[in-house]
Motif scaffolding. Sequence first.
Motif, PDB file in Angstrom:
ATOM      1  N   TYR A 163       0.848  -1.184   0.000  1.00 34.27           N
ATOM      2  CA  TYR A 163       0.000   0.000   0.000  1.00 34.27           C
ATOM      3  C   TYR A 163       0.891   1.244   0.000  1.00 34.27           C
ATOM      4  O   TYR A 163       1.809   1.359   0.816  1.00 34.27           O
ATOM      5  CB  TYR A 163      -0.890   0.038   1.244  1.00 34.27           C
ATOM      6  N   THR A 164       0.614   2.158  -0.912  1.00 35.08           N
ATOM      7  CA  THR A 164       1.274   3.462  -0.898  1.00 35.08           C
ATOM      8  C   THR A 164       0.295   4.470  -0.310  1.00 35.08           C
ATOM      9  O   THR A 164      -0.805   4.660  -0.836  1.00 35.08           O
ATOM     10  CB  THR A 164       1.691   3.891  -2.310  1.00 35.08           C
ATOM     11  N   VAL A 165       0.698   5.094   0.792  1.00 34.64           N
ATOM     12  CA  VAL A 165      -0.186   5.969   1.566  1.00 34.64           C
ATOM     13  C   VAL A 165      -0.123   7.391   1.013  1.00 34.64           C
ATOM     14  O   VAL A 165       0.964   7.975   0.899  1.00 34.64           O
ATOM     15  CB  VAL A 165       0.214   5.958   3.057  1.00 34.64           C
ATOM     16  N   PRO A 166      -1.261   7.990   0.642  1.00 35.35           N
ATOM     17  CA  PRO A 166      -1.256   9.370   0.133  1.00 35.35           C
ATOM     18  C   PRO A 166      -0.863  10.367   1.226  1.00 35.35           C
ATOM     19  O   PRO A 166      -0.865  10.053   2.419  1.00 35.35           O
ATOM     20  CB  PRO A 166      -2.710   9.589  -0.312  1.00 35.35           C
ATOM     21  N   SER A 167      -0.565  11.575   0.807  1.00 37.76           N
ATOM     22  CA  SER A 167      -0.189  12.625   1.748  1.00 37.76           C
ATOM     23  C   SER A 167      -1.356  13.009   2.661  1.00 37.76           C
ATOM     24  O   SER A 167      -2.519  12.971   2.255  1.00 37.76           O
ATOM     25  CB  SER A 167       0.290  13.862   0.989  1.00 37.76           C
ATOM     26  N   PHE A 168      -1.014  13.403   3.869  1.00 40.54           N
ATOM     27  CA  PHE A 168      -1.998  13.837   4.858  1.00 40.54           C
ATOM     28  C   PHE A 168      -2.278  15.334   4.759  1.00 40.54           C
ATOM     29  O   PHE A 168      -3.122  15.863   5.468  1.00 40.54           O
ATOM     30  CB  PHE A 168      -1.485  13.498   6.268  1.00 40.54           C
ATOM     31  N   SER A 169      -1.562  16.023   3.865  1.00 38.82           N
ATOM     32  CA  SER A 169      -1.658  17.488   3.803  1.00 38.82           C
ATOM     33  C   SER A 169      -2.460  17.960   2.597  1.00 38.82           C
ATOM     34  O   SER A 169      -2.265  17.473   1.475  1.00 38.82           O
ATOM     35  CB  SER A 169      -0.258  18.098   3.738  1.00 38.82           C
ATOM     36  N   TRP A 170      -3.343  18.953   2.818  1.00 39.24           N
ATOM     37  CA  TRP A 170      -4.087  19.575   1.734  1.00 39.24           C
ATOM     38  C   TRP A 170      -3.167  20.366   0.798  1.00 39.24           C
ATOM     39  O   TRP A 170      -3.549  20.709  -0.302  1.00 39.24           O
ATOM     40  CB  TRP A 170      -5.161  20.502   2.284  1.00 39.24           C
ATOM     41  N   ARG A 171      -1.965  20.646   1.208  1.00 43.78           N
ATOM     42  CA  ARG A 171      -1.020  21.354   0.338  1.00 43.78           C
ATOM     43  C   ARG A 171      -0.513  20.441  -0.774  1.00 43.78           C
ATOM     44  O   ARG A 171      -0.126  20.911  -1.850  1.00 43.78           O
ATOM     45  CB  ARG A 171       0.157  21.879   1.163  1.00 43.78           C
ATOM     46  N   ASN A 172      -0.493  19.141  -0.515  1.00 45.15           N
ATOM     47  CA  ASN A 172       0.044  18.187  -1.483  1.00 45.15           C
ATOM     48  C   ASN A 172      -1.018  17.528  -2.356  1.00 45.15           C
ATOM     49  O   ASN A 172      -0.700  16.999  -3.416  1.00 45.15           O
ATOM     50  CB  ASN A 172       0.837  17.092  -0.759  1.00 45.15           C
ATOM     51  N   ARG A 173      -2.252  17.522  -1.879  1.00 48.47           N
ATOM     52  CA  ARG A 173      -3.326  16.941  -2.679  1.00 48.47           C
ATOM     53  C   ARG A 173      -4.662  17.503  -2.196  1.00 48.47           C
ATOM     54  O   ARG A 173      -4.785  17.907  -1.026  1.00 48.47           O
ATOM     55  CB  ARG A 173      -3.328  15.407  -2.611  1.00 48.47           C
ATOM     56  N   PRO A 174      -5.673  17.553  -3.044  1.00 46.71           N
ATOM     57  CA  PRO A 174      -6.946  18.165  -2.634  1.00 46.71           C
ATOM     58  C   PRO A 174      -7.771  17.299  -1.701  1.00 46.71           C
ATOM     59  O   PRO A 174      -8.711  17.792  -1.086  1.00 46.71           O
ATOM     60  CB  PRO A 174      -7.673  18.364  -3.971  1.00 46.71           C
ATOM     61  N   ASP A 175      -7.415  16.006  -1.595  1.00 48.50           N
ATOM     62  CA  ASP A 175      -8.198  15.080  -0.775  1.00 48.50           C
ATOM     63  C   ASP A 175      -7.266  14.198   0.056  1.00 48.50           C
ATOM     64  O   ASP A 175      -7.025  13.040  -0.290  1.00 48.50           O
ATOM     65  CB  ASP A 175      -9.109  14.214  -1.662  1.00 48.50           C
ATOM     66  N   PRO A 176      -6.709  14.716   1.132  1.00 48.30           N
ATOM     67  CA  PRO A 176      -5.772  13.931   1.950  1.00 48.30           C
ATOM     68  C   PRO A 176      -6.417  12.652   2.469  1.00 48.30           C
ATOM     69  O   PRO A 176      -7.633  12.543   2.594  1.00 48.30           O
ATOM     70  CB  PRO A 176      -5.419  14.888   3.099  1.00 48.30           C
ATOM     71  N   LYS A 177      -5.558  11.695   2.806  1.00 52.32           N
ATOM     72  CA  LYS A 177      -6.023  10.395   3.288  1.00 52.32           C
ATOM     73  C   LYS A 177      -5.164   9.934   4.467  1.00 52.32           C
ATOM     74  O   LYS A 177      -4.056  10.418   4.681  1.00 52.32           O
ATOM     75  CB  LYS A 177      -5.914   9.336   2.184  1.00 52.32           C
ATOM     76  N   TYR A 178      -5.697   8.976   5.209  1.00 52.13           N
ATOM     77  CA  TYR A 178      -4.910   8.187   6.152  1.00 52.13           C
ATOM     78  C   TYR A 178      -5.499   6.793   6.172  1.00 52.13           C
ATOM     79  O   TYR A 178      -6.612   6.566   5.695  1.00 52.13           O
ATOM     80  CB  TYR A 178      -4.888   8.820   7.553  1.00 52.13           C
ATOM     81  N   TYR A 179      -4.743   5.844   6.714  1.00 50.45           N
ATOM     82  CA  TYR A 179      -5.191   4.452   6.733  1.00 50.45           C
ATOM     83  C   TYR A 179      -5.444   3.997   8.170  1.00 50.45           C
ATOM     84  O   TYR A 179      -4.756   4.431   9.102  1.00 50.45           O
ATOM     85  CB  TYR A 179      -4.139   3.530   6.117  1.00 50.45           C
ATOM     86  N   LEU A 180      -6.414   3.110   8.311  1.00 49.16           N
ATOM     87  CA  LEU A 180      -6.650   2.401   9.564  1.00 49.16           C
ATOM     88  C   LEU A 180      -6.374   0.921   9.336  1.00 49.16           C
ATOM     89  O   LEU A 180      -6.874   0.333   8.372  1.00 49.16           O
ATOM     90  CB  LEU A 180      -8.089   2.601  10.048  1.00 49.16           C
ATOM     91  N   LEU A 181      -5.586   0.329  10.230  1.00 51.86           N
ATOM     92  CA  LEU A 181      -5.213  -1.078  10.119  1.00 51.86           C
ATOM     93  C   LEU A 181      -5.733  -1.854  11.319  1.00 51.86           C
ATOM     94  O   LEU A 181      -5.565  -1.419  12.464  1.00 51.86           O
ATOM     95  CB  LEU A 181      -3.692  -1.242  10.078  1.00 51.86           C
ATOM     96  N   THR A 182      -6.363  -2.975  11.058  1.00 51.89           N
ATOM     97  CA  THR A 182      -6.696  -3.940  12.101  1.00 51.89           C
ATOM     98  C   THR A 182      -5.845  -5.171  11.828  1.00 51.89           C
ATOM     99  O   THR A 182      -5.985  -5.809  10.776  1.00 51.89           O
ATOM    100  CB  THR A 182      -8.184  -4.300  12.087  1.00 51.89           C
ATOM    101  N   VAL A 183      -4.951  -5.481  12.755  1.00 53.93           N
ATOM    102  CA  VAL A 183      -3.937  -6.502  12.511  1.00 53.93           C
ATOM    103  C   VAL A 183      -4.004  -7.593  13.577  1.00 53.93           C
ATOM    104  O   VAL A 183      -3.961  -7.312  14.773  1.00 53.93           O
ATOM    105  CB  VAL A 183      -2.520  -5.887  12.508  1.00 53.93           C
ATOM    106  N   SER A 184      -4.118  -8.815  13.115  1.00 54.96           N
ATOM    107  CA  SER A 184      -3.996  -9.986  13.974  1.00 54.96           C
ATOM    108  C   SER A 184      -2.906 -10.866  13.378  1.00 54.96           C
ATOM    109  O   SER A 184      -2.483 -10.646  12.232  1.00 54.96           O
ATOM    110  CB  SER A 184      -5.322 -10.752  14.047  1.00 54.96           C
ATOM    111  N   PRO A 185      -2.431 -11.882  14.114  1.00 53.70           N
ATOM    112  CA  PRO A 185      -1.431 -12.777  13.514  1.00 53.70           C
ATOM    113  C   PRO A 185      -1.924 -13.474  12.254  1.00 53.70           C
ATOM    114  O   PRO A 185      -1.126 -13.933  11.447  1.00 53.70           O
ATOM    115  CB  PRO A 185      -1.148 -13.776  14.634  1.00 53.70           C
TER     116      PRO A 185
END
Length: 362
Positions: free
Chosen positions: A289-311
């Motif tokens: 996964y390539t994570v987009p920028s979190f800043s509105w300066r770098n893109r008009p629609d910033p993103k972040y990811y949520l991960l639920t991780v088990s073994p």
Amino acid sequence: MSYSTEVFPLIVLAPFRPSYIIQCGWPAITKKPIDGLKPVQAMVLADTHLLGSRNGHWFDKWRREWQMHRAFQTAMTLHQPEIVFVLGDLFDEGKWCSQKEFDEYVKTFFNLFKVPDGTTMYFVVGNHDIGFHYSITPQLQSRFEKQLDAPPVRLVSVRGNHFVLINSMAMERDGCALCSRAVDEIDKIAVVTINISTIMYYSKHAISFQHYPLYRESDSMCTEPDAAPLPERNNLFVERWHCLSKESTEYLVESLRPRAAFGAHTHHSCMLRHSFVPTESHKIEFVEYTVPSFSWRNRPDPKYYLLTVSPEEVKVSKCAMPREWNMQVTAIVMLLLLLLYCKYQISRPTQSNYKLLSGKKV
């Protein structure tokens, strides 16, 4: 409580807190956790690019910091993650700034991205933080490592889940001191994680985090709606500049055998399914996964990811924040409504001004 006099201001102020519009939640795992182990809930963001004294206008700097601060703090309130991973380029001018300015940078970052008790934040370094490989000095590397607690390679293990944080610029494999240190640590971690996953049935291979994406020729295979726009998407990548080298990618994959990989750097989104075959009898398959920028300066629609991780599983949810023009239009409309509301409140008859107009004594 009166809706008209107290709730209305909250509605008017809502668009100035853009992240309140976020509609996103933790992805659910489908397999029952072994031995009742609670899954790890982690938030991933990248490329905040806090402005310094060289680039950008002071108002733009203030506006972007305010936007990211409100978005991040609201995400903390809504999601309450156990871990936050920040995938590099925290600072836009870290590679140029003086020690005094860097200290201020770090202070500002922790003020804007403060996490509550019970949440741990981990960092990987980006090229804007210390420079590309050719320009990194021991002083630049050392100050980021010490003040952000971010060594070239780090293993974080939580309830049978292993996360490996890697300095992308240390993956040149040219024998430099920084690269040699990173390779030594990866070799040690590889032995530990692979042996543990073999011996202990509830522990699996690691998940890797770094600033650069793994090697790929371009973003042409990225089909996400928020992937790089055309024709930029078809521009060929330069190894060690836009992504890891092919050699370093093969080394990392064969050493760590990751079950998922996360990178950033491009400011755009991408999800790729990899299949490496080091030998005829062994295949390594995982999703990057390539994570987009979190800043509105770098893109008009910033993103972040949520991960639920088990073994057993890695579930990923991409969280979109509102487009900036949506916030601007909403703010203007709500400001106009506020002015109309204030005008109505001032001009409407009240008991006191009714008595004055009617000539009655108060």
